[in-house]
Design an enzyme around this catalytic site. Structure first.
Site, short mmCIF file in Angstrom:
data_model
loop_
_atom_site.label_atom_id
_atom_site.label_comp_id
_atom_site.label_asym_id
_atom_site.label_seq_id
_atom_site.Cartn_x
_atom_site.Cartn_y
_atom_site.Cartn_z
CG ASP A 118 -6.41 0.85 5.99
OD1 ASP A 118 -5.71 -0.17 5.93
OD2 ASP A 118 -6.90 1.40 4.99
CG HIS B 21 -7.17 -0.07 1.55
ND1 HIS B 21 -6.84 -0.30 2.87
CD2 HIS B 21 -7.34 -1.29 1.01
CE1 HIS B 21 -6.82 -1.60 3.11
NE2 HIS B 21 -7.12 -2.23 1.99
C1 LMR Z 1 -6.03 -5.73 3.35
O1 LMR Z 1 -5.66 -4.60 3.65
O2 LMR Z 1 -5.84 -6.71 4.08
C2 LMR Z 1 -6.83 -5.93 2.08
O3 LMR Z 1 -6.81 -4.75 1.33
C3 LMR Z 1 -6.34 -7.09 1.29
C4 LMR Z 1 -4.90 -6.94 0.79
O4 LMR Z 1 -4.62 -7.42 -0.32
O5 LMR Z 1 -4.06 -6.39 1.50
#
Ligand code: LMR
Length: 290
Positions: free
Chosen positions: A137, A164
Site C-alpha cells: 500500500d 489492508h
Molecule cells: C493486493 O493488494 O494487491 C493484494 O492484497 C492482493 C489482492 O487480492 O488485492
C-alpha cells in the site's frame, strides 16, 4: 509470488533460504540456488517437511494462499486462508518460536490475529514479532503520489495506516514527504485509487490472479522504518498498521499515528469498524478450532 524468493536470495543479509510449499518447491529451490550469492537455498515439500523448513529460521514470510478473482473481496479468501495460516503459525511456534513472522496471506486484517492467537496457544506469542505486511500500500501510494505531482517516486514517502482492505487502508497524505497540497476532490480520488489498487490489478488480470510482482518488490523493500499491521492500541483496535522502527528481531518503537488532519481522523474512525470485525473473525476462528 515467485519474485519474493528471488529478491530474498539476492539480499546480502540472507545466509540460508528455505522454500516451503505443498508443490513445486524443489525446482524453484534448484533454480534459485544458481544465483551467484552466498545464500544456501533448500526446497521443502509437503506437510511432513514443514518442520524441517522452519527449524532455526529467524524470519518467516507467509505469502501462502490463493489469489482472488474479479468480483471477490479479500475477505472472500478467509475460509481458504484461515487453516493455511493457522497450520503455518502452529509449525512456527514449534520450530522457530523466536522468528519474526510476516504475514502476507489475505485477508491480512484477519490472518494476523489468527497467527497471533495460535502463537498464544503455544505460549510463544511476542507482539513485537508478528506483522501484517502492508508495504504494498505504501509503494502504491508513493507511486500514485509521484504520478500526480511529478515528484521523483524515490523521494516520496506516504505513510499508510490501518489495515489492508478497502476503507481500512488509510493513506496519511498530510504526513507525506515532501509536503503536498491538494483540493478535496483530488485527495478523495487519490485515496480511492490507493484503497482499490489491488482490485485494479485483479480486474486487469481478468481471472488470472492478483498482484504478484509489485508484492514481491514490496516484501523485499520491507525495511528499517516501515508501516505494518502489528499488535496495537490505536483507536482501541487490537491490530493496527502504523509506521514502525524495526530492528533485526522485533519492533523497537511504535510511534503511533502522529498528527492527523481532520479528514484523516475521520478516515481512521471509519476504518475501525471494519478492522475490528476482521480481527474478531480471525480470533473466533482460532477459538472455535477443534
Ligand atoms: C493486493 O493488494 O494487491 C493484494 O492484497 C492482493 C489482492 O487480492 O488485492
Amino acid at each position: 509470488y515467485s519474485g519474493i524468493p528471488i529478491n530474498i536470495e539476492t539480499s546480502p543479509l540472507v545466509s540460508q533460504l528455505s522454500i516451503y510449499d505443498v508443490v513445486h518447491t524443489l525446482g524453484v529451490a534448484a533454480d534459485l540456488s544458481h544465483i551467484e550469492t552466498g545464500a544456501q537455498v533448500t526446497g521443502y515439500i509437503g506437510p511432513e517437511q514443514l518442520g524441517a523448513a522452519l527449524k532455526g529460521c529467524e524470519l518467516v514470510l507467509v505469502p501462502a494462499g490463493v489469489p482472488r478473482k474479479p468480483g471477490m473481496s479479500r475477505d472472500d479468501l478467509f475460509y481458504t486462508s484461515d487453516t493455511i495460516v493457522a497450520t503455518l503459525a502452529d509449525a512456527c511456534a514449534r520450530n522457530c518460536p523466536e522468528a519474526m513472522l510476516c504475514i502476507i496471506t489475505n485477508p491480512v486484517n484477519s490472518t494476523v490475529p489468527i497467527a497471533s492467537e495460535i502463537l498464544k496457544k503455544h505460549g510463544v506469542y511476542n507482539p513485537k514479532r508478528v506483522f501484517g505486511v502492508t508495504t504494498l500500500d505504501i509503494v502504491r501510494a508513493n507511486t500514485f503520489m509521484a504520478e500526480l505531482t511529478g515528484l521523483d517516486p524515490a523521494q516520496v514517502n506516504v505513510p499508510v495506516v490501518g489495515g489492508h482492505v478497502g476503507k481500512t487502508i488509510v493513506p496519511l497524505v498530510s504526513q507525506c514527504t515532501p509536503k503536498v497540497e491538494f483540493s478535496a476532490d483530488t485527495l478523495a480520488t487519490l485515496m480511492g485509487r490507493i484503497q482499490e489498487a489491488g482490485t485494479e490489478v485483479v480486474k486487469a488480470k481478468s481471472g488470472a490472479g492478483s498482484a504478484t510482482l509489485c508484492v514481491a518488490y514490496a516484501e523485499a523493500r520491507f525495511g528499517v522504518v516501515e508501516c505494518a499491521i502489528v499488535s496495537s492500541e490505536e483507536g482501541e483496535c487490537k491490530f493496527f498498521s502504523t509506521p514502525l522502527l524495526l530492528s533485526r528481531h522485533r519492533v523497537e518503537r511504535n510511534p503511533g499515528l502522529g498528527k492527523l488532519s481532520a479528514f484523516e481522523q475521520k478516515l481512521v474512525a471509519e476504518a475501525l469498524g471494519g478492522l475490528k470485525a476482521s480481527i474478531k473473525k480471525g480470533e473466533d476462528f482460532v477459538t472455535n478450532m477443534s
